[in-house]
Design a protein around this motif. Sequence first.
Motif, PDB file in Angstrom:
ATOM      1  N   LEU A  68       0.748  -1.303  -0.170  1.00 48.62           N
ATOM      2  CA  LEU A  68      -0.075  -0.077  -0.016  1.00 48.62           C
ATOM      3  C   LEU A  68       0.938   1.460  -0.260  1.00 48.62           C
ATOM      4  O   LEU A  68       1.686   1.423   0.916  1.00 48.62           O
ATOM      5  CB  LEU A  68      -0.954  -0.125   1.204  1.00 48.62           C
ATOM      6  N   GLU A  69       0.647   2.003  -0.958  1.00 51.52           N
ATOM      7  CA  GLU A  69       1.570   3.440  -0.996  1.00 51.52           C
ATOM      8  C   GLU A  69       0.371   4.422  -1.396  1.00 51.52           C
ATOM      9  O   GLU A  69      -0.238   4.524  -2.577  1.00 51.52           O
ATOM     10  CB  GLU A  69       2.468   3.215  -2.137  1.00 51.52           C
ATOM     11  N   HIS A  70      -0.009   5.148  -0.222  1.00 54.32           N
ATOM     12  CA  HIS A  70      -0.786   6.221  -0.553  1.00 54.32           C
ATOM     13  C   HIS A  70      -0.541   7.592   0.446  1.00 54.32           C
ATOM     14  O   HIS A  70      -0.089   7.243   1.633  1.00 54.32           O
ATOM     15  CB  HIS A  70      -2.387   5.574  -0.202  1.00 54.32           C
ATOM     16  N   ARG A  71      -0.940   8.462   0.155  1.00 55.60           N
ATOM     17  CA  ARG A  71      -0.504   9.608   0.807  1.00 55.60           C
ATOM     18  C   ARG A  71      -1.245  10.012   2.408  1.00 55.60           C
ATOM     19  O   ARG A  71      -0.747  10.535   3.183  1.00 55.60           O
ATOM     20  CB  ARG A  71      -0.852  11.109   0.241  1.00 55.60           C
ATOM     21  N   ASN A  72      -2.244   9.048   2.461  1.00 57.80           N
ATOM     22  CA  ASN A  72      -3.291   8.961   3.656  1.00 57.80           C
ATOM     23  C   ASN A  72      -2.773   7.723   4.476  1.00 57.80           C
ATOM     24  O   ASN A  72      -3.784   7.381   4.994  1.00 57.80           O
ATOM     25  CB  ASN A  72      -4.608   9.372   3.157  1.00 57.80           C
ATOM     26  N   ARG A  75       3.221   4.807   5.776  1.00 56.42           N
ATOM     27  CA  ARG A  75       4.153   3.793   4.884  1.00 56.42           C
ATOM     28  C   ARG A  75       5.027   2.835   5.782  1.00 56.42           C
ATOM     29  O   ARG A  75       5.654   3.100   6.589  1.00 56.42           O
ATOM     30  CB  ARG A  75       5.120   4.669   4.166  1.00 56.42           C
ATOM     31  N   ALA A 122      -8.049   7.015   2.206  1.00 56.46           N
ATOM     32  CA  ALA A 122      -7.283   5.890   2.748  1.00 56.46           C
ATOM     33  C   ALA A 122      -8.048   4.583   2.477  1.00 56.46           C
ATOM     34  O   ALA A 122      -7.653   3.635   2.044  1.00 56.46           O
ATOM     35  CB  ALA A 122      -6.765   6.208   4.093  1.00 56.46           C
ATOM     36  N   TYR A 125      -8.524   3.720  -1.196  1.00 52.95           N
ATOM     37  CA  TYR A 125      -7.636   3.189  -1.762  1.00 52.95           C
ATOM     38  C   TYR A 125      -7.285   1.403  -1.224  1.00 52.95           C
ATOM     39  O   TYR A 125      -7.068   0.723  -1.712  1.00 52.95           O
ATOM     40  CB  TYR A 125      -6.393   3.702  -1.215  1.00 52.95           C
ATOM     41  N   LYS A 165      -3.168  10.376   8.240  1.00 53.57           N
ATOM     42  CA  LYS A 165      -2.635   9.367   7.628  1.00 53.57           C
ATOM     43  C   LYS A 165      -3.371   8.171   8.449  1.00 53.57           C
ATOM     44  O   LYS A 165      -3.291   7.945   9.706  1.00 53.57           O
ATOM     45  CB  LYS A 165      -1.133   9.193   7.670  1.00 53.57           C
TER      46      LYS A 165
END
Length: 365
Positions: A68-72, A75, A122, A125, A165
Motif C-alpha cells: 500500500l502506497e498512499h499519501r493518507n 508507509r 485512505a 485506496y 494518515k
Amino acid sequence: MGELLLNTPKRNQLLKDGPPVPTRCQILGRGAYGTVFKAIYRDCAVAVKIIRAHAASTLHNESHLLNLEHRNIVRLLKLESAVQFGLVIMECPRGQCLQRIVDTLALPLMHRVLITLDVVAALRYCHSQNVLHLDVKPTNILVALGIKSSGVGNFSKVKRSYICKLCDFGSSIEMGEYCARQDPINANGTLRYMSPEALRLDSLSEASDIYSLGITMWQLQARRLPYHMLDCNETIAYQVVKHELRPDNYHQLKILALDSPSNSDWNFVNGNNADVTYRKANTSARRNLNLDPSYTAGRDLKKKHRRNRLALHFDSPAPEPSACLENAYSKLYKSCWVSAPQSRLSSFQLKHELELILCRSNKIV
C-alpha cells in the motif's frame, strides 16, 4: 533523544529480547500485542512496533501494508519476524494521533470534514487493493502537522497545514480472507467501533470500515469516547447487535449505566474491592472531553500552550457553520452506522456528501 537505533545488530537484539526498558520519551503508544517506540532507521526518524511472537496473526495483518502506497496511509518500511518477537518499522511524520487532538481541541466543522475526507481516501485506496482495515478510530489516525496542503479535489480555496494518515493495520484482512475471530470481545479491533456484523462474527466488507468511520465522525463532533457511560464491553456488544444502540443515544446509555453491575453495591456486598480500582481506571472511558476544570487542575498552563500550538493548524477562515450544516454532518455519520451493511453509505457517496458540506461551509461556488 532516547530513540532506538535500528541497525542490524540492534534489530537482531530486539527480535530476540523484545522491547527495552522504556523511557517516557521513547514510547509512542501501546497496544494489546505490542509497544510502539521512536527510533532511527537508515538515518531517518521512524516508529517501530515490537510485537510478541504469540501475536503472529497481527504481524501477518501488518504485512498488508507492504503493498500500500498512499499519501493518507502511514508507509511500512520494513517488517521482520523471529521466534520471540517481530518488528514493524514505519514512517513517523511529525504530529499527533487524532485522539489527542480531539482531547485538546473542539475542531471546527470544516476540519472535521477535511479529516474525514482524508480517512475516506485512505479507505477507498485500501478497498481498491482488497484490504479491509477493521480498526478505524481516532487513535489509529495520525495527523501529520506542518504539511502544506491546498484543497481537497477541486476545492483549491480550502487550505490547511496538516494531512491525516491511517495507521495500525494489525487487525486488517484481505477481502475474502477467513477472519479467525472466535470471540468478538477478545477479537482484533476495538469493540466500541466494531460493526454489528463484526460483533456477530459474520462476513465483513467495505461497509464494516465505513461503520467504524461513522463512529469516529460522531466522536469528532461529540468529543466523548463511544458509549462513555458504560464499562462493560459485553453489554455494549449485545446492545449494539440486538437493540441497535449507538453512542448518540444518551437516554438509553444512562438507563444501561444505572442497571450496570458496576454501578450497584453487588461488589461491595461480595467483598470485591477490585471493582473500585477498575472503575477508577476506566474513568477516561466515561469522561466528557470538554476539558472541565476538575480534569485540568494543575495542568492548565501546559495544556493551554499545547492547545494554542495545535489551534494554529485548525483555524477556520469560514464563519461558524449553521445548525443546518451540523445536522447534515450528523445525518452522514448516522447513515454510516445503520445495522444493515448494504444500507450504509458507500465511500463514494460519503465523499460526495462531505464535499457538499465543505462547499457550503466555505461558500465556494
